[in-house]
Design an enzyme around this catalytic site. Sequence first.
Site, PDB file in Angstrom:
ATOM      1  N   GLY A 189       0.769  -1.281   0.002  1.00 29.17           N
ATOM      2  CA  GLY A 189      -0.115   0.117  -0.065  1.00 29.17           C
ATOM      3  C   GLY A 189       0.961   1.186   0.094  1.00 29.17           C
ATOM      4  O   GLY A 189       2.046   1.203  -0.283  1.00 29.17           O
ATOM      5  N   GLY A 190       0.168   2.275   0.429  1.00 28.60           N
ATOM      6  CA  GLY A 190       0.965   3.622   0.439  1.00 28.60           C
ATOM      7  C   GLY A 190       1.597   3.824   1.752  1.00 28.60           C
ATOM      8  O   GLY A 190       1.898   2.887   2.750  1.00 28.60           O
ATOM      9  N   ASP A 191       2.062   4.976   2.130  1.00 30.52           N
ATOM     10  CA  ASP A 191       3.032   5.456   3.333  1.00 30.52           C
ATOM     11  C   ASP A 191       2.106   4.986   4.530  1.00 30.52           C
ATOM     12  O   ASP A 191       2.582   4.986   5.656  1.00 30.52           O
ATOM     13  CB  ASP A 191       3.471   6.713   3.138  1.00 30.52           C
ATOM     14  CG  ASP A 191       4.433   7.119   2.189  1.00 30.52           C
ATOM     15  OD1 ASP A 191       5.254   6.118   1.829  1.00 30.52           O
ATOM     16  OD2 ASP A 191       4.227   8.026   1.565  1.00 30.52           O
TER      17      ASP A 191
ATOM     18  N   ASP B   4       4.471  10.614   8.961  1.00 29.22           N
ATOM     19  CA  ASP B   4       4.017   9.937   7.762  1.00 29.22           C
ATOM     20  C   ASP B   4       2.551   9.888   7.391  1.00 29.22           C
ATOM     21  O   ASP B   4       1.939   9.121   6.807  1.00 29.22           O
ATOM     22  CB  ASP B   4       4.200   8.399   8.225  1.00 29.22           C
ATOM     23  CG  ASP B   4       5.715   7.998   8.660  1.00 29.22           C
ATOM     24  OD1 ASP B   4       6.421   8.649   8.134  1.00 29.22           O
ATOM     25  OD2 ASP B   4       5.991   6.868   9.041  1.00 29.22           O
TER      26      ASP B   4
END
Length: 357
Positions: free
Chosen positions: A111-113, A335
């Site tokens: 996935g993403g951050d 983040d």
Amino acid sequence: MMMEAFGRGMHVAAASTMVFRSELQPMMTPEPVGSSSFSSSSRQRDLVFIVNPRGCNGKTGRQWRKILPYLQSRLGKECNILESITSGPCHAIDITREAIREGADAVVAVGGDGTLHEVVNGFFWAGKPVTSQMKDSTHSTALGLIPLGTGSDFARTLHWKDDPREAIERVARGLRSRIDIGVIGGESCENHYFINVADIHLSAKAGFYASRYKSFGKLCYVLGALHAFMGHQNQDLRIKFNEGEWETWPQVTTVCIGNAKYFGGGMKITPNATPYSGNLEVVIVQNFKWHDFILKLQKLYNGTHLSLENISARSALSIELEDISGNGGIHIQSDGEHLGFLPKKISVLPGAIEMIC
């Protein structure tokens, strides 16, 4: 057994854990000096892939289903592939902790951050690494990443391409390097961990508002910044570096503390930061107005802004921040995840996690 634990405690695709089993065939990839490799192990490896299917407006889930057959064909002969689908916020933290306790060789964020951020926090519990609280403290679970989300800022620091197959090849090679992790503490709160960038005041507000515009893809960062500027006022802060004396910093617009270089969908805000340095890079922006950001946006994105007036940078092991006004309204995030308000203390944990690189 790993299978039993995941079947009991985790929400997974098709209401059961997806596992592909076969005999281990050791790989012949050379092991570089200073790194360890999964492939050197003679036992079968358990790799846990934590997937946020709702990431990037569902694009992450769709991409994951497309690459899963390739993942199975590439790794299925050498390991157990365990797929865990998150059901909501913070679920990846719980999955990661259980996977480490059950002896997984690696936990891979898909996935993403935001997903990566949760998985990183799952490596810790009650202020300590999960592995340090286990009977067999010699076992080490590595962190992996297949970037498929809205933002992949941490991957940019490592110069990784936006290519899932390349990411799977990294997992297949299994080479590990120790990376630093940032930790955030404050009054009456648990420690919170970050792998990328923590930021304070305007940029943190922008990230907070950007979460409301996720349906717009990467444009959400621009919309969040515009929203944050509405009614924004620079604030005087008290800042302490490396347990030293308190310093007064007037008219602070934003503070960014980088363990890596990028945030906000590609802005190279802490250009000298690296997760291998044992330090954090602190960038402080003072007395900026909305038009300053527009005029200097290109420099902020390409990382050449440190020479600009009213921007300061330094390396630090720790930094404490307080709001002089005492109003308690200075946002902080890490983040891309909102963590509340100042005061906070941020420090680095050198080499805290092994990562598949």
